[in-house]
Structures are given as C-alpha cells and as structure tokens.
Design a protein around this motif. Structure first.
Motif, PDB file in Angstrom:
ATOM      1  N   GLN A   1       0.783  -1.103  -0.487  1.00 58.62           N
ATOM      2  CA  GLN A   1       0.291   0.142   0.090  1.00 58.62           C
ATOM      3  C   GLN A   1       1.045   1.373   0.175  1.00 58.62           C
ATOM      4  N   THR A   2       2.044   1.265   1.103  1.00 61.84           N
ATOM      5  CA  THR A   2       2.725   2.904   0.818  1.00 61.84           C
ATOM      6  C   THR A   2       2.997   2.714  -0.776  1.00 61.84           C
ATOM      7  N   GLN A   3       3.911   1.461  -1.157  1.00 62.63           N
ATOM      8  CA  GLN A   3       5.216   1.284  -2.140  1.00 62.63           C
ATOM      9  C   GLN A   3       3.655   1.968  -3.384  1.00 62.63           C
ATOM     10  N   SER A   4       2.073   2.012  -3.535  1.00 63.06           N
ATOM     11  CA  SER A   4       2.153   1.972  -4.563  1.00 63.06           C
ATOM     12  C   SER A   4       0.983   3.637  -4.248  1.00 63.06           C
ATOM     13  N   PHE A   5       0.590   3.483  -2.925  1.00 60.89           N
ATOM     14  CA  PHE A   5       0.122   5.657  -3.424  1.00 60.89           C
ATOM     15  C   PHE A   5       0.894   5.994  -2.961  1.00 60.89           C
ATOM     16  N   ASN A   6       2.590   5.575  -2.472  1.00 61.91           N
ATOM     17  CA  ASN A   6       3.975   6.170  -2.887  1.00 61.91           C
ATOM     18  C   ASN A   6       3.428   7.913  -3.071  1.00 61.91           C
ATOM     19  N   GLU A   7       2.617   8.620  -1.450  1.00 59.99           N
ATOM     20  CA  GLU A   7       3.188   9.840  -1.087  1.00 59.99           C
ATOM     21  C   GLU A   7       1.734  11.048  -2.076  1.00 59.99           C
ATOM     22  N   GLN A   8       1.043   9.774  -2.797  1.00 57.68           N
ATOM     23  CA  GLN A   8      -0.179  10.258  -3.744  1.00 57.68           C
ATOM     24  C   GLN A   8      -0.741  11.241  -3.024  1.00 57.68           C
ATOM     25  N   SER A   9      -1.512  12.261  -3.153  1.00 62.89           N
ATOM     26  CA  SER A   9      -1.871  13.007  -2.158  1.00 62.89           C
ATOM     27  C   SER A   9      -3.627  13.748  -3.061  1.00 62.89           C
TER      28      SER A   9
ATOM     29  N   ARG B   1      -8.674  20.402   2.506  1.00 68.65           N
ATOM     30  CA  ARG B   1      -8.050  19.680   3.737  1.00 68.65           C
ATOM     31  C   ARG B   1      -7.037  18.582   2.117  1.00 68.65           C
ATOM     32  N   GLU B   2      -5.844  18.048   2.508  1.00 68.64           N
ATOM     33  CA  GLU B   2      -4.763  17.296   1.431  1.00 68.64           C
ATOM     34  C   GLU B   2      -5.201  16.037   2.269  1.00 68.64           C
ATOM     35  N   VAL B   3      -5.371  14.712   1.641  1.00 62.41           N
ATOM     36  CA  VAL B   3      -4.932  13.714   2.014  1.00 62.41           C
ATOM     37  C   VAL B   3      -4.293  13.001   1.591  1.00 62.41           C
ATOM     38  N   LYS B   4      -3.023  11.615   2.362  1.00 59.74           N
ATOM     39  CA  LYS B   4      -1.752  11.206   1.355  1.00 59.74           C
ATOM     40  C   LYS B   4      -2.273  10.063   2.594  1.00 59.74           C
ATOM     41  N   ASP B   5      -2.902  10.136   3.755  1.00 59.76           N
ATOM     42  CA  ASP B   5      -2.459   8.639   3.914  1.00 59.76           C
ATOM     43  C   ASP B   5      -3.039   8.127   3.508  1.00 59.76           C
ATOM     44  N   PRO B   6      -2.542   6.541   3.122  1.00 61.61           N
ATOM     45  CA  PRO B   6      -2.993   4.917   2.418  1.00 61.61           C
ATOM     46  C   PRO B   6      -4.210   4.905   2.725  1.00 61.61           C
ATOM     47  N   LYS B   7      -3.970   4.887   4.288  1.00 58.69           N
ATOM     48  CA  LYS B   7      -5.763   4.062   4.890  1.00 58.69           C
ATOM     49  C   LYS B   7      -6.305   4.781   5.058  1.00 58.69           C
ATOM     50  N   GLN B   8      -6.272   5.975   5.331  1.00 60.34           N
ATOM     51  CA  GLN B   8      -7.226   6.897   5.356  1.00 60.34           C
ATOM     52  C   GLN B   8      -7.696   6.798   4.103  1.00 60.34           C
ATOM     53  N   LEU B   9      -7.450   7.075   3.041  1.00 65.51           N
ATOM     54  CA  LEU B   9      -7.988   7.184   1.585  1.00 65.51           C
ATOM     55  C   LEU B   9      -8.919   5.641   1.562  1.00 65.51           C
ATOM     56  N   THR B  10      -8.044   4.590   1.392  1.00 67.08           N
ATOM     57  CA  THR B  10      -8.969   3.686   1.735  1.00 67.08           C
ATOM     58  C   THR B  10     -10.192   3.616   1.983  1.00 67.08           C
ATOM     59  N   GLN B  11     -10.214   4.112   3.428  1.00 64.19           N
ATOM     60  CA  GLN B  11     -11.138   3.423   4.237  1.00 64.19           C
ATOM     61  C   GLN B  11     -11.993   4.418   4.061  1.00 64.19           C
ATOM     62  N   PHE B  12     -12.285   5.903   3.451  1.00 63.70           N
ATOM     63  CA  PHE B  12     -13.057   6.710   2.557  1.00 63.70           C
ATOM     64  C   PHE B  12     -13.816   5.788   1.499  1.00 63.70           C
ATOM     65  N   SER B  13     -13.170   5.310   0.881  1.00 62.32           N
ATOM     66  CA  SER B  13     -13.870   4.372   0.269  1.00 62.32           C
ATOM     67  C   SER B  13     -14.366   3.121   0.196  1.00 62.32           C
ATOM     68  N   ASP B  14     -14.402   2.852   1.475  1.00 56.15           N
ATOM     69  CA  ASP B  14     -14.798   1.678   2.446  1.00 56.15           C
ATOM     70  C   ASP B  14     -16.215   2.298   2.812  1.00 56.15           C
ATOM     71  N   ASP B  15     -16.106   3.212   3.437  1.00 53.20           N
ATOM     72  CA  ASP B  15     -17.212   4.194   3.969  1.00 53.20           C
ATOM     73  C   ASP B  15     -18.330   4.614   3.123  1.00 53.20           C
ATOM     74  N   TYR B  16     -17.759   4.963   1.807  1.00 58.17           N
ATOM     75  CA  TYR B  16     -18.957   5.536   0.856  1.00 58.17           C
ATOM     76  C   TYR B  16     -18.600   4.454   0.287  1.00 58.17           C
ATOM     77  N   ILE B  17     -18.674   2.373  -0.177  1.00 58.16           N
ATOM     78  CA  ILE B  17     -19.068   2.279  -0.571  1.00 58.16           C
ATOM     79  C   ILE B  17     -20.487   1.470   0.585  1.00 58.16           C
ATOM     80  N   LYS B  18     -19.596   1.540   1.767  1.00 59.13           N
ATOM     81  CA  LYS B  18     -20.879   1.500   2.600  1.00 59.13           C
ATOM     82  C   LYS B  18     -21.833   2.721   2.096  1.00 59.13           C
ATOM     83  N   GLU B  19     -22.280   3.623   2.408  1.00 54.93           N
ATOM     84  CA  GLU B  19     -23.279   4.108   2.083  1.00 54.93           C
ATOM     85  C   GLU B  19     -23.591   3.913   0.205  1.00 54.93           C
ATOM     86  N   VAL B  20     -23.327   3.479  -0.034  1.00 59.26           N
ATOM     87  CA  VAL B  20     -24.369   3.411  -1.545  1.00 59.26           C
ATOM     88  C   VAL B  20     -25.011   1.699  -1.592  1.00 59.26           C
TER      89      VAL B  20
END
Length: 183
Positions: A69-77, A83-102
C-alpha cells in the motif's frame, strides 16, 4: 477484494449520476469526517504457499499489504475541499465508507423505503438514530461528504491505487480465498 473495487467504481458512477442538485460539503464537515474517521481493517481470508490460509488481519499478510500500500500510493495526495489527504489508510477507509453508503442506498431502495440519492442517507439516518425507515422524513436527511460530487471524484483515483496495492500483494503470493472459490 477485487470485486469490491469493481463494485465501488460502478456504484460511484451510478450515485453521481443520480444526484439531483450539486452539493458542496462545508469544510467543517469534511474535517470532522477525517478527524473522527475510524480505520477498520478488511476482514477476510488469504492463502499463501509459505503461510497457508490465514486471516487478512494476521501479521504476515498485514506486513506485506502495508508495504504494498505504501509503495502503490507513493505519497499520492487527494484534495477534499482544502484538506489534503495522503495517508493510504485514510484514503482506503474513505472508499470503504463510500461503499457502505451506497449499499445502504441500494438496500433502502430494494426494501421500498425510499428512492434516489436520498435513500442511502435515509438508511444511514435510520441506523444511526434507530428510527424505522417508514418514519424517516426526507427533510430530516442531512447531506454528507458523500453527496459532494467533487469529493467523490477522488474515488476512481483511490480505487486505482488500491488496485495497484492488490496487484502487489498478489505478486507476493497472496490469494484471496473468495477469489479462489470463484474460479
């Protein structure tokens, strides 16, 4: 896990297309979401020739996954309002939370408790307040950051990086048990 990415992409397009009026989430709402975010690990089973079948929360898998995950996200923000977010764990959780919403929206529509973009919010409101869906009023619905199309435009980029993570994990010899059963 790979099915999750496909479902997210399709559902993102569906939900963005269903929105009736553009909503711009206030920065305070965005900040509150990320400040209060709880990172939930993906729970499943994986198999590896050296480790056998284990849970995705076991250290052997988590170590490889985190490295990938660290290698793939490579500091991508990504920008969420200002608000700038580059923590891969937060970004992945955002995607997961969106799935739950849908998924909440889909279940609300299937149960006949609402339709359109507000169904998911009604379902989420129902769950969080304990109010039965038939007693939930559309006017009670408070829009969330998941109603902001500009914020949701980040989903595809996040999912692409998560797909790279899963390719890396697969290259390290990990196979999701659910994927093996589908073949």
């Amino acid at each position: 896990m790979s099915k999750k990415l496909v479902a997210t992409s399709a559902l993102c397009a569906l939900m963005i297309g269903c929105a009736t009026a553009p909503y711009q989430a206030p920065q305070a709402q965005i900040d509150a979401y990320f400040d209060n975010m709880k990172i939930s690990p993906f729970v499943g089973e994986v198999e590896h020739t050296s480790h056998g079948k284990i849970k995705t929360t076991d250290k052997a898998y988590v170590t490889d996954y985190d490295q990938c995950q660290t290698q793939s996200f490579n500091e991508q923000s990504f920008l969420f309002g200002t608000r700038e977010v580059k923590d891969p764990k937060q970004l992945t959780q955002f995607s997961d939370d969106y799935i739950k919403e849908v998924l909440a929206a889909i279940f609300a529509v299937r149960s006949g408790s609402g339709s359109g973009a507000h169904a998911g919010a009604m379902a989420a409101t129902s769950v969080s307040t304990g109010t039965p869906m038939q007693h939930t009023n559309y006017n009670q619905y408070k829009k969330t950051i998941f109603d902001d199309k500009q914020i949701l435009s980040n989903i595809k980029g996040i999912n692409d990086l998560e797909a790279k993570t899963l390719e890396c994990v697969k290259a390290k010899g990990w196979v999701f048990v659910a994927d093996k059963k589908d073949k």
